[in-house]
Design a protein around this motif. Structure first.
Motif, PDB file in Angstrom:
ATOM      1  N   UNK A  13       0.839  -1.204   0.000  1.00  0.00           N
ATOM      2  CA  UNK A  13       0.000   0.000   0.000  1.00  0.00           C
ATOM      3  C   UNK A  13       0.870   1.248   0.000  1.00  0.00           C
ATOM      4  N   UNK A  14       1.910   1.262   0.828  1.00  0.00           N
ATOM      5  CA  UNK A  14       2.837   2.412   0.850  1.00  0.00           C
ATOM      6  C   UNK A  14       3.507   2.571  -0.517  1.00  0.00           C
ATOM      7  N   UNK A  15       3.870   1.466  -1.126  1.00  0.00           N
ATOM      8  CA  UNK A  15       4.503   1.491  -2.452  1.00  0.00           C
ATOM      9  C   UNK A  15       3.548   2.077  -3.499  1.00  0.00           C
ATOM     10  N   UNK A  21       1.242   3.763 -10.714  1.00  0.00           N
ATOM     11  CA  UNK A  21       1.292   3.159 -12.054  1.00  0.00           C
ATOM     12  C   UNK A  21       1.759   1.701 -12.021  1.00  0.00           C
ATOM     13  N   UNK A  22       2.192   1.220 -10.874  1.00  0.00           N
ATOM     14  CA  UNK A  22       2.697  -0.152 -10.755  1.00  0.00           C
ATOM     15  C   UNK A  22       1.644  -1.152 -10.294  1.00  0.00           C
ATOM     16  N   UNK A 105      16.878   3.885   3.705  1.00  0.00           N
ATOM     17  CA  UNK A 105      16.555   5.267   3.348  1.00  0.00           C
ATOM     18  C   UNK A 105      15.061   5.546   3.285  1.00  0.00           C
ATOM     19  N   UNK A 106      14.268   4.516   3.154  1.00  0.00           N
ATOM     20  CA  UNK A 106      12.819   4.692   3.056  1.00  0.00           C
ATOM     21  C   UNK A 106      12.164   3.394   3.525  1.00  0.00           C
ATOM     22  N   UNK A 107      11.195   3.450   4.431  1.00  0.00           N
ATOM     23  CA  UNK A 107      10.561   2.213   4.888  1.00  0.00           C
ATOM     24  C   UNK A 107       9.657   1.567   3.834  1.00  0.00           C
ATOM     25  N   UNK A 108       9.277   2.327   2.811  1.00  0.00           N
ATOM     26  CA  UNK A 108       8.460   1.772   1.728  1.00  0.00           C
ATOM     27  C   UNK A 108       9.378   1.224   0.633  1.00  0.00           C
ATOM     28  N   UNK A 109       8.948   0.188  -0.065  1.00  0.00           N
ATOM     29  CA  UNK A 109       9.766  -0.327  -1.162  1.00  0.00           C
ATOM     30  C   UNK A 109       9.995   0.749  -2.226  1.00  0.00           C
ATOM     31  N   UNK A 110      11.163   0.728  -2.843  1.00  0.00           N
ATOM     32  CA  UNK A 110      11.438   1.637  -3.955  1.00  0.00           C
ATOM     33  C   UNK A 110      11.012   1.002  -5.282  1.00  0.00           C
ATOM     34  N   UNK A 111      10.899  -0.321  -5.296  1.00  0.00           N
ATOM     35  CA  UNK A 111      10.561  -1.002  -6.536  1.00  0.00           C
ATOM     36  C   UNK A 111      10.067  -2.409  -6.213  1.00  0.00           C
ATOM     37  N   UNK A 112       9.171  -2.916  -7.040  1.00  0.00           N
ATOM     38  CA  UNK A 112       8.743  -4.308  -6.963  1.00  0.00           C
ATOM     39  C   UNK A 112       8.832  -4.853  -8.370  1.00  0.00           C
ATOM     40  N   UNK A 131       8.493 -12.487  -6.800  1.00  0.00           N
ATOM     41  CA  UNK A 131       7.869 -11.194  -6.573  1.00  0.00           C
ATOM     42  C   UNK A 131       8.839 -10.452  -5.659  1.00  0.00           C
ATOM     43  N   UNK A 132       9.781  -9.759  -6.262  1.00  0.00           N
ATOM     44  CA  UNK A 132      10.909  -9.187  -5.542  1.00  0.00           C
ATOM     45  C   UNK A 132      10.584  -7.791  -5.030  1.00  0.00           C
ATOM     46  N   UNK A 133      10.518  -7.643  -3.708  1.00  0.00           N
ATOM     47  CA  UNK A 133      10.226  -6.371  -3.058  1.00  0.00           C
ATOM     48  C   UNK A 133      11.582  -5.742  -2.713  1.00  0.00           C
ATOM     49  N   UNK A 134      11.848  -4.576  -3.300  1.00  0.00           N
ATOM     50  CA  UNK A 134      13.172  -3.962  -3.228  1.00  0.00           C
ATOM     51  C   UNK A 134      13.159  -2.708  -2.349  1.00  0.00           C
ATOM     52  N   UNK A 135      14.156  -2.623  -1.447  1.00  0.00           N
ATOM     53  CA  UNK A 135      14.292  -1.505  -0.519  1.00  0.00           C
ATOM     54  C   UNK A 135      15.602  -0.780  -0.759  1.00  0.00           C
TER      55      UNK A 135
END
Length: 174
Positions: A13-15, A21-22, A105-112, A131-135
């Motif tokens: 949800x944060x992402x 757009x993702x 740097x950010x608690x939300x993922x930067x990319x999935x 399903x790669x959750x990237x931080x």
């Protein structure tokens, strides 16, 4: 306490608040209703966590993956003791590169990213998706000690060497 579906949904949800757009790529993860989606044997795919690590010169840390013979950001499968997705990403990065001082740097993922993994008969694994959750992390040092059992090598590389144009564009804001 192990990672839960509620924790995953909170991060997704944060992402999506930041990157709406993702939604198409993230929809299969939002539809997960069982912790089995974290199990590395789950088919057709399962959640993994990765660390996008920048140094002071805004280079990114990549590791050479033995089985796939490609350069990737450090990351991998979740372990039962992982308490959060960012903690899993940090653990994998430390295991693979020897870096311990990593600032989230950010608690939300930067990319999935959803990407296919080929079958591995040696491990009795069928082809599946990650399903790669990237931080995003920043390293306090550039001294690397790659784990030979995990990766062939680890190198600081230009951000342009990452595997995704959306991710490269998002890093420009950091």
């Amino acid at each position: 306490m192990p990672i839960t579906i509620a924790h995953l949904r909170e991060h997704l949800t944060a992402y999506l608040t930041r990157w709406p757009e993702s939604e198409c790529e993230v929809r299969p993860l939002l539809d997960l209703d069982s912790p089995s989606g974290f199990d590395r044997k789950a088919l057709p795919g399962h959640v993994t966590a990765s660390a996008i690590i920048l140094n002071a010169e805004s280079q990114v840390l990549l590791v050479h993956h033995r089985a796939l013979d490609r350069w990737f950001q450090p990351g991998g499968h979740l372990e039962p003791g992982d308490e959060s997705l960012p903690a899993a990403a940090r653990r994998e990065a430390t295991e693979e590169t020897g870096l311990a001082a990593l600032e989230l740097l950010d608690p939300a993922p930067i990319h999935i990213d959803v990407h296919p993994i080929p079958a591995n008969p040696r491990k009795d694994e069928a082809a599946h998706d990650h399903y790669d959750v990237r931080y995003l992390f920043r390293a306090a040092t550039t001294d690397l000690a790659p784990a030979a059992a995990e990766v062939h090598a680890a190198e600081w590389r230009p951000v342009a060497d990452l595997d995704n144009d959306d991710l490269i564009a998002r890093l420009k804001s950091y």
